[in-house]
Each structure stands twice: as structure tokens, then as C-alpha cells.
Design a protein around this motif. Structure first.
Motif, PDB file in Angstrom:
ATOM      1  N   GLY A   1      -4.853  11.334   9.279  1.00 61.32           N
ATOM      2  CA  GLY A   1      -5.394  11.574   7.712  1.00 61.32           C
ATOM      3  C   GLY A   1      -6.770  10.945   7.570  1.00 61.32           C
ATOM      4  O   GLY A   1      -7.231  10.429   7.030  1.00 61.32           O
ATOM      5  N   VAL A   2      -6.560   9.537   8.807  1.00 60.11           N
ATOM      6  CA  VAL A   2      -7.791   9.099   8.243  1.00 60.11           C
ATOM      7  C   VAL A   2      -9.195   9.910   8.681  1.00 60.11           C
ATOM      8  O   VAL A   2     -10.186   9.436   7.280  1.00 60.11           O
ATOM      9  N   HIS A   3      -9.155  10.466   9.570  1.00 63.11           N
ATOM     10  CA  HIS A   3     -10.853  11.451   9.536  1.00 63.11           C
ATOM     11  C   HIS A   3     -10.667  13.183   8.501  1.00 63.11           C
ATOM     12  O   HIS A   3     -11.522  12.946   8.618  1.00 63.11           O
TER      13      HIS A   3
ATOM     14  N   ALA B   1       3.501  13.183  -0.633  1.00 64.26           N
ATOM     15  CA  ALA B   1       4.714  12.692   0.260  1.00 64.26           C
ATOM     16  C   ALA B   1       5.154  11.380  -0.467  1.00 64.26           C
ATOM     17  O   ALA B   1       6.204  11.235  -1.484  1.00 64.26           O
ATOM     18  N   ARG B   2       4.450  10.509  -0.770  1.00 61.73           N
ATOM     19  CA  ARG B   2       4.509   8.974  -0.590  1.00 61.73           C
ATOM     20  C   ARG B   2       4.535   9.164  -2.179  1.00 61.73           C
ATOM     21  O   ARG B   2       5.390   8.031  -2.122  1.00 61.73           O
ATOM     22  N   GLU B   3       4.104  10.141  -2.772  1.00 63.72           N
ATOM     23  CA  GLU B   3       4.213   9.576  -4.529  1.00 63.72           C
ATOM     24  C   GLU B   3       4.918   9.494  -4.942  1.00 63.72           C
ATOM     25  O   GLU B   3       5.853   9.065  -5.790  1.00 63.72           O
ATOM     26  N   GLY B   4       6.125  10.376  -4.203  1.00 65.95           N
ATOM     27  CA  GLY B   4       6.985  10.981  -4.318  1.00 65.95           C
ATOM     28  C   GLY B   4       8.072   9.976  -4.519  1.00 65.95           C
ATOM     29  O   GLY B   4       9.453  10.069  -4.612  1.00 65.95           O
ATOM     30  N   ILE B   5       7.967   9.603  -2.735  1.00 65.16           N
ATOM     31  CA  ILE B   5       8.957   8.459  -2.163  1.00 65.16           C
ATOM     32  C   ILE B   5       8.409   7.212  -2.790  1.00 65.16           C
ATOM     33  O   ILE B   5      10.018   6.366  -3.464  1.00 65.16           O
ATOM     34  N   GLU B   6       7.767   6.918  -3.726  1.00 65.86           N
ATOM     35  CA  GLU B   6       7.220   5.290  -4.080  1.00 65.86           C
ATOM     36  C   GLU B   6       7.688   5.617  -5.580  1.00 65.86           C
ATOM     37  O   GLU B   6       8.312   4.880  -6.460  1.00 65.86           O
ATOM     38  N   MET B   7       7.920   6.930  -6.696  1.00 66.25           N
ATOM     39  CA  MET B   7       8.163   7.063  -7.424  1.00 66.25           C
ATOM     40  C   MET B   7      10.162   6.552  -7.838  1.00 66.25           C
ATOM     41  O   MET B   7      10.541   6.284  -8.383  1.00 66.25           O
ATOM     42  N   TRP B   8      10.622   7.969  -6.543  1.00 69.96           N
ATOM     43  CA  TRP B   8      12.219   7.346  -6.876  1.00 69.96           C
ATOM     44  C   TRP B   8      12.538   6.470  -6.065  1.00 69.96           C
ATOM     45  O   TRP B   8      13.528   4.822  -6.964  1.00 69.96           O
ATOM     46  N   THR B   9      11.658   5.752  -5.594  1.00 76.60           N
ATOM     47  CA  THR B   9      12.142   4.031  -5.148  1.00 76.60           C
ATOM     48  C   THR B   9      11.417   2.674  -5.703  1.00 76.60           C
ATOM     49  O   THR B   9      12.321   1.873  -6.605  1.00 76.60           O
ATOM     50  N   ALA B  10      10.714   3.657  -6.943  1.00 81.25           N
ATOM     51  CA  ALA B  10      10.539   2.333  -8.180  1.00 81.25           C
ATOM     52  C   ALA B  10      11.482   2.896  -9.243  1.00 81.25           C
ATOM     53  O   ALA B  10      12.486   2.070  -9.630  1.00 81.25           O
ATOM     54  N   GLN B  11      11.836   3.562  -9.251  1.00 83.94           N
ATOM     55  CA  GLN B  11      12.864   3.850 -10.238  1.00 83.94           C
ATOM     56  C   GLN B  11      14.445   3.433 -10.525  1.00 83.94           C
ATOM     57  O   GLN B  11      14.899   2.874 -10.722  1.00 83.94           O
ATOM     58  N   THR B  12      14.568   3.482  -8.783  1.00 82.04           N
ATOM     59  CA  THR B  12      16.009   2.833  -8.072  1.00 82.04           C
ATOM     60  C   THR B  12      16.013   1.499  -8.366  1.00 82.04           C
ATOM     61  O   THR B  12      16.954   0.979  -9.326  1.00 82.04           O
ATOM     62  N   LEU B  13      14.767   0.770  -7.852  1.00 79.46           N
ATOM     63  CA  LEU B  13      14.598  -0.426  -8.180  1.00 79.46           C
ATOM     64  C   LEU B  13      14.715  -1.363  -9.582  1.00 79.46           C
ATOM     65  O   LEU B  13      15.408  -1.946  -9.610  1.00 79.46           O
TER      66      LEU B  13
ATOM     67  N   ALA C   1      -4.491  13.901   1.447  1.00 78.82           N
ATOM     68  CA  ALA C   1      -3.968  14.454   0.798  1.00 78.82           C
ATOM     69  C   ALA C   1      -2.377  14.331   0.255  1.00 78.82           C
ATOM     70  O   ALA C   1      -1.343  14.287  -0.795  1.00 78.82           O
ATOM     71  N   THR C   2      -2.192  15.326   1.038  1.00 81.00           N
ATOM     72  CA  THR C   2      -0.630  16.003   1.331  1.00 81.00           C
ATOM     73  C   THR C   2       0.461  14.899   2.106  1.00 81.00           C
ATOM     74  O   THR C   2       1.060  14.774   1.120  1.00 81.00           O
ATOM     75  N   LEU C   3      -0.206  13.737   2.695  1.00 80.41           N
ATOM     76  CA  LEU C   3       0.390  12.709   2.824  1.00 80.41           C
ATOM     77  C   LEU C   3       1.004  11.593   1.953  1.00 80.41           C
ATOM     78  O   LEU C   3       1.892  11.339   1.103  1.00 80.41           O
ATOM     79  N   ALA C   4      -0.077  11.638   1.171  1.00 81.74           N
ATOM     80  CA  ALA C   4      -0.009  10.997  -0.259  1.00 81.74           C
ATOM     81  C   ALA C   4       0.656  11.729  -2.201  1.00 81.74           C
ATOM     82  O   ALA C   4       1.353  10.522  -2.400  1.00 81.74           O
TER      83      ALA C   4
END
Length: 183
Positions: free
Chosen positions: A110-112, A123-135, A118-121
Motif C-alpha cells: 500500500g505504500v506504493h 477497511a480501517r475506517e469501519g474498524i475504527e468506527m466500531w472501536t470508537a463507538q464501543t469506547l 485505499a482498500t486498506l483505508a
């Protein structure tokens, strides 16, 4: 490697397996055909270039990770969150090791490669949203900043386990991390 599904699906499962076990450099049409048990040239019928194969594989990775690590429900307490996070690390370094290893291989790619990044980002956004909502649900102020801290720790803990085989209990560290987010 299971042989169920159409040739495209078989090729993608094999490509993901190769990326997780041997790295991105090993991802070739011929190797995918061999691992998937497909006739020579089958993978290139679906993915004409190596770049197309790579991009389809990272897309498959994001789908597989969503299925493998989908939360059963939001933890209601700090203790439940610590258990859930410890479970993610254990699963990523155990039964889902291949997915986690493929993800780290794609991190470097993904560096290059903007598509991979973009695909990894996404996926990360969904994980980040779930984690933030849980916190937020357990009373953590500034849940998005805390989610980034927690996920950065998890990424490091999983990578450490994949590379060094460390299997120590992380619950004390995770508990301290979650408590520090509440301060």
C-alpha cells in the motif's frame, strides 16, 4: 485449500493464501492456478494483469477480514472490551493467521499502490468506527483518538506475534491501555 466455488472465487482464496503464507512477491497467476487446483491460465482469464490480481486479492482480503473479525456485539464494559481485543489478537495470530499475514504484506504494498492503500483505508475506517463507538459506549472521552491508539497497539501486538511467535497474555497491557483512554 478447499475446492468449492467458481474458478474466480477459488483463485481469490488461493491468492489470499499465497499472500499470507509467502508474501506479495509470490503472487503470480501460475502459482494461484496451482494452489487453487485450476488449469493453467485460468487465473489470468479472470485477472488479466498481475496488478488486477493484486487488487482483487486485497479486495478479497477486506471482505474476508470483515467476516472473520465481525464483532458479535459491542462490549458494554472495559473488561468486556479487553476480552474482545485479546480475542482479536489471539484469532489474528492463531486461526486467522493467514489473513493477518496477508494484511501486513499488503500494508507494505500500500505504500506504493493507491488502490491497495485505499482498500486498506476503507477497511480501517469501519474498524475504527466500531472501536470508537464501543469506547464511547463505555464512557471514554475523545473516542476516535482513543480508537486510533487502541488499534495502533493491536496492529503492533498482532505483528509481533506473527513475526516472533510471542503468545503472552496481553490482558494487563490492554487493560492499562483502555484505562488510559478514559483519562
Amino acid at each position: 485449500m478447499a475446492r468449492a466455488g467458481g474458478n474466480r472465487e477459488r483463485a481469490l482464496r488461493a491468492a489470499l493464501e499465497i499472500a499470507g503464507e509467502q508474501g506479495i512477491r509470490a503472487l503470480t497467476h501460475g502459482r494461484v492456478d496451482a494452489v487453487a487446483g485450476l488449469p493453467a491460465g485460468s487465473t489470468s482469464n479472470h485477472f488479466r494483469t498481475r496488478s488486477a490480481l493484486l487488487h482483487a486479492t486485497v479486495d478479497q482480503l477486506a471482505q474476508e477480514e470483515r467476516r472473520a473479525f465481525a464483532p458479535a456485539g459491542a462490549p458494554a464494559t472495559s473488561e468486556e472490551l479487553v476480552e474482545a481485543l485479546a480475542g482479536v489478537v489471539a484469532a489474528a495470530s492463531g486461526p486467522h493467521r493467514g489473513l493477518a499475514a496477508a494484511r501486513y504484506a499488503f500494508f507494505a504494498e500500500g505504500v506504493h499502490d493507491p488502490h491497495v492503500r485505499a482498500t486498506l483505508a476503507r477497511a480501517r475506517e469501519g474498524i475504527e468506527m466500531w472501536t470508537a463507538q464501543t469506547l464511547e459506549g463505555i464512557g471514554v472521552p475523545r473516542p476516535f483518538a482513543a480508537a486510533r491508539r487502541v488499534l495502533t497497539y493491536l496492529d503492533g501486538a498482532i505483528l509481533h506475534r506473527l513475526v516472533f511467535g510471542d503468545t503472552g497474555d496481553l490482558r494487563d497491557d490492554l487493560g492499562a491501555l483502555v484505562r488510559s483512554c478514559a483519562e
